[in-house]
Write a protein that holds these residues in place. Structure first.
Motif, PDB file in Angstrom:
ATOM      1  N   VAL A 224       0.836  -1.203   0.000  1.00 34.85           N
ATOM      2  CA  VAL A 224       0.000   0.000   0.000  1.00 34.85           C
ATOM      3  C   VAL A 224       0.875   1.258   0.000  1.00 34.85           C
ATOM      4  N   ALA A 225       1.910   1.267   0.847  1.00 32.52           N
ATOM      5  CA  ALA A 225       2.793   2.431   0.923  1.00 32.52           C
ATOM      6  C   ALA A 225       3.538   2.645  -0.393  1.00 32.52           C
ATOM      7  N   ALA A 226       4.079   1.562  -0.960  1.00 29.82           N
ATOM      8  CA  ALA A 226       4.822   1.679  -2.213  1.00 29.82           C
ATOM      9  C   ALA A 226       3.899   2.011  -3.377  1.00 29.82           C
TER      10      ALA A 226
ATOM     11  N   GLY B 110       0.320   4.359   4.506  1.00 31.80           N
ATOM     12  CA  GLY B 110       0.800   3.089   5.048  1.00 31.80           C
ATOM     13  C   GLY B 110       0.908   3.122   6.556  1.00 31.80           C
ATOM     14  N   ALA B 111       1.397   4.248   7.100  1.00 32.57           N
ATOM     15  CA  ALA B 111       1.544   4.369   8.555  1.00 32.57           C
ATOM     16  C   ALA B 111       0.183   4.348   9.246  1.00 32.57           C
ATOM     17  N   VAL B 112      -0.801   5.020   8.664  1.00 31.77           N
ATOM     18  CA  VAL B 112      -2.152   5.019   9.241  1.00 31.77           C
ATOM     19  C   VAL B 112      -2.761   3.626   9.166  1.00 31.77           C
ATOM     20  N   LEU B 113      -2.571   2.969   8.024  1.00 34.36           N
ATOM     21  CA  LEU B 113      -3.098   1.614   7.859  1.00 34.36           C
ATOM     22  C   LEU B 113      -2.475   0.654   8.874  1.00 34.36           C
ATOM     23  N   GLY B 114      -1.207   0.871   9.209  1.00 36.80           N
ATOM     24  CA  GLY B 114      -0.510  -0.020  10.137  1.00 36.80           C
ATOM     25  C   GLY B 114      -0.697   0.337  11.598  1.00 36.80           C
ATOM     26  N   ALA B 115      -1.519   1.337  11.888  1.00 36.81           N
ATOM     27  CA  ALA B 115      -1.760   1.741  13.279  1.00 36.81           C
ATOM     28  C   ALA B 115      -2.534   0.654  14.021  1.00 36.81           C
ATOM     29  N   ASN B 116      -2.261   0.539  15.314  1.00 39.32           N
ATOM     30  CA  ASN B 116      -2.977  -0.460  16.120  1.00 39.32           C
ATOM     31  C   ASN B 116      -3.956   0.183  17.095  1.00 39.32           C
TER      32      ASN B 116
ATOM     33  N   ALA C   2      -3.190   6.056  14.850  1.00 44.10           N
ATOM     34  CA  ALA C   2      -3.545   6.466  13.494  1.00 44.10           C
ATOM     35  C   ALA C   2      -3.554   7.990  13.388  1.00 44.10           C
ATOM     36  N   ALA C   3      -4.097   8.658  14.415  1.00 46.13           N
ATOM     37  CA  ALA C   3      -4.124  10.122  14.421  1.00 46.13           C
ATOM     38  C   ALA C   3      -2.708  10.684  14.500  1.00 46.13           C
ATOM     39  N   ALA C   4      -1.852  10.048  15.291  1.00 46.74           N
ATOM     40  CA  ALA C   4      -0.468  10.498  15.417  1.00 46.74           C
ATOM     41  C   ALA C   4       0.265  10.367  14.082  1.00 46.74           C
ATOM     42  N   ALA C   5       0.075   9.240  13.392  1.00 42.15           N
ATOM     43  CA  ALA C   5       0.734   9.018  12.107  1.00 42.15           C
ATOM     44  C   ALA C   5       0.237  10.001  11.056  1.00 42.15           C
ATOM     45  N   ALA C   6      -1.079  10.216  11.016  1.00 42.89           N
ATOM     46  CA  ALA C   6      -1.642  11.147  10.043  1.00 42.89           C
ATOM     47  C   ALA C   6      -1.145  12.563  10.305  1.00 42.89           C
ATOM     48  N   THR C   7      -1.075  12.935  11.577  1.00 39.83           N
ATOM     49  CA  THR C   7      -0.626  14.284  11.934  1.00 39.83           C
ATOM     50  C   THR C   7       0.839  14.501  11.571  1.00 39.83           C
ATOM     51  N   SER C   8       1.690  13.568  11.975  1.00 40.51           N
ATOM     52  CA  SER C   8       3.127  13.702  11.699  1.00 40.51           C
ATOM     53  C   SER C   8       3.414  13.771  10.210  1.00 40.51           C
TER      54      SER C   8
ATOM     55  N   ALA D 243       7.651   2.467  10.346  1.00 40.14           N
ATOM     56  CA  ALA D 243       8.983   2.383   9.747  1.00 40.14           C
ATOM     57  C   ALA D 243       8.957   1.547   8.470  1.00 40.14           C
ATOM     58  N   LEU D 244       8.157   0.478   8.484  1.00 40.53           N
ATOM     59  CA  LEU D 244       8.024  -0.359   7.290  1.00 40.53           C
ATOM     60  C   LEU D 244       7.404   0.438   6.148  1.00 40.53           C
ATOM     61  N   ALA D 245       6.365   1.221   6.453  1.00 44.19           N
ATOM     62  CA  ALA D 245       5.709   2.034   5.427  1.00 44.19           C
ATOM     63  C   ALA D 245       6.672   3.077   4.853  1.00 44.19           C
ATOM     64  N   VAL D 246       7.462   3.689   5.714  1.00 46.15           N
ATOM     65  CA  VAL D 246       8.439   4.681   5.276  1.00 46.15           C
ATOM     66  C   VAL D 246       9.472   4.042   4.352  1.00 46.15           C
ATOM     67  N   SER D 247       9.958   2.873   4.742  1.00 51.48           N
ATOM     68  CA  SER D 247      10.951   2.167   3.937  1.00 51.48           C
ATOM     69  C   SER D 247      10.391   1.771   2.572  1.00 51.48           C
ATOM     70  N   ALA D 248       9.146   1.279   2.552  1.00 54.76           N
ATOM     71  CA  ALA D 248       8.525   0.863   1.298  1.00 54.76           C
ATOM     72  C   ALA D 248       8.304   2.062   0.380  1.00 54.76           C
ATOM     73  N   ALA D 249       7.852   3.172   0.943  1.00 51.50           N
ATOM     74  CA  ALA D 249       7.632   4.379   0.145  1.00 51.50           C
ATOM     75  C   ALA D 249       8.951   4.901  -0.421  1.00 51.50           C
ATOM     76  N   ALA D 250       9.997   4.878   0.398  1.00 54.93           N
ATOM     77  CA  ALA D 250      11.313   5.326  -0.055  1.00 54.93           C
ATOM     78  C   ALA D 250      11.826   4.444  -1.187  1.00 54.93           C
ATOM     79  N   GLY D 251      11.630   3.143  -1.053  1.00 56.47           N
ATOM     80  CA  GLY D 251      12.062   2.218  -2.092  1.00 56.47           C
ATOM     81  C   GLY D 251      11.331   2.449  -3.403  1.00 56.47           C
ATOM     82  N   ALA D 252      10.043   2.771  -3.303  1.00 62.12           N
ATOM     83  CA  ALA D 252       9.242   2.995  -4.507  1.00 62.12           C
ATOM     84  C   ALA D 252       9.693   4.242  -5.264  1.00 62.12           C
ATOM     85  N   ALA D 253      10.161   5.233  -4.543  1.00 60.77           N
ATOM     86  CA  ALA D 253      10.572   6.496  -5.176  1.00 60.77           C
ATOM     87  C   ALA D 253      12.049   6.513  -5.554  1.00 60.77           C
ATOM     88  N   MET D 254      12.791   5.504  -5.126  1.00 63.77           N
ATOM     89  CA  MET D 254      14.250   5.524  -5.262  1.00 63.77           C
ATOM     90  C   MET D 254      14.740   5.620  -6.702  1.00 63.77           C
ATOM     91  N   SER D 255      14.161   4.841  -7.589  1.00 71.43           N
ATOM     92  CA  SER D 255      14.674   4.766  -8.957  1.00 71.43           C
ATOM     93  C   SER D 255      14.660   6.118  -9.664  1.00 71.43           C
TER      94      SER D 255
END
Length: 298
Positions: A16-18, A62-68, A73-79, A212-224
């Protein structure tokens, strides 16, 4: 929950993040605002800032989706969203020649009756960091723990907010060459994305790992495209990824860890005023090779 279920869930989260990042960047580059997001990089080539808002959308989703919890979820969306939005605002102001440089520049603009875009960014990210840290401590029960003094609880929120805001700034410091900031983000996210053990005492630890997983996946998707010099993070993307990384760290650590992290990011920010990170990287063989890895040669 079985190990297989957790693995599938994390794979879906990363997808989802990527996927969200790739789709958002593509949509923004095709939008009517595409021309307004074009910039000239250090080599004189035209690149698109679409990566910034695109990666903000993908990583934050991705971070909001992975919230428990709703609080996480509010913290991730805000940040993610606030850091990305005020960073993009600063990017746009820069293109119009309205960007004040440094703390003195922000103060000078304020004395002239103008609130600089940089000051808006600082206040926005700081406020988002404090709100997110408070939500984390609320979920963990630390903000309402009557065994601790109110001052200590508020201090802990302040330190957590400082880590989130400081991390946003630090990642932005590395966004000076294609792929550099994304590589830093990927390396920093690796230990934070590891799932917490069953004995973890922090309710937000799982949410932090997923962020952190969502951040890593998003970064990987934009890397190329970033490495090829077609797109760039800008303040918006770098601030969003940094803030989310800071959130992931705060979610997984206690008071001691927060203080150590805040000291670390403060030291890096202070060092950046005196030392060129680009020069240090260029003069250190291992760092230079890592920095140039995958980058399109001119």
């Amino acid at each position: 929950m079985s190990q297989l279920t957790r693995t599938v869930g994390r794979a879906f989260l990363g997808g989802v993040a990527a996927g969200g990042t790739i789709a958002a960047i593509g949509a923004i580059r095709r939008s009517k605002w595409a021309a307004d997001l074009e910039r000239i990089n250090h080599k004189g080539d035209t690149v698109s800032l679409a990566e910034g808002p695109g990666i903000t959308i993908g990583a934050t989703a991705g971070a909001v989706l992975g919230a428990n919890s709703p609080a996480y979820a509010a913290a991730a969306a805000t940040s993610g969203a606030v850091a990305g939005a005020v960073g993009l605002y600063d990017d746009i102001a820069d293109s119009k020649g309205e960007k004040a440089k440094g703390f003195k520049g922000h103060v000078g603009a304020l004395l002239k009756g103008r609130v600089s875009a940089g000051l808006v960014k600082i206040l926005g990210i700081s406020g988002a960091g404090l709100a997110s840290a408070a939500l984390i401590d609320l979920q963990n029960g630390e903000l309402t723990d009557g065994r601790r003094s109110r001052l200590r609880r508020l201090w802990n929120v302040g330190v957590g907010g400082g880590v989130i805001a400081g991390a946003a700034n630090v990642i932005n410091l590395f966004d000076l060459r294609p792929g550099r900031a994304l590589k830093v983000v990927t390396i920093a996210a690796a230990p934070l994305s590891r799932p917490p053990g069953p004995k973890s005492r922090r309710a937000t630890a799982a949410g932090g790992a997923n962020t952190a997983l969502a951040v890593s996946a998003a970064a990987g998707a934009a890397m190329s495209e970033d490495l090829e010099g077609k797109t760039m993070l800008g303040d918006g993307g770098a601030n969003a990824l940094g803030a989310l990384l800071g959130l992931a760290f705060v979610a997984r650590t206690g008071m001691v860890g927060r203080h150590v992290a805040l000291a670390g990011v403060a030291a890096l920010i202070a060092a950046s005023e005196k030392v060129s990170f680009t020069k240090v990287i260029a003069e250190t063989p291992v760092l230079r090779e890592l920095d140039e890895l995958g980058r399109t040669k001119s």
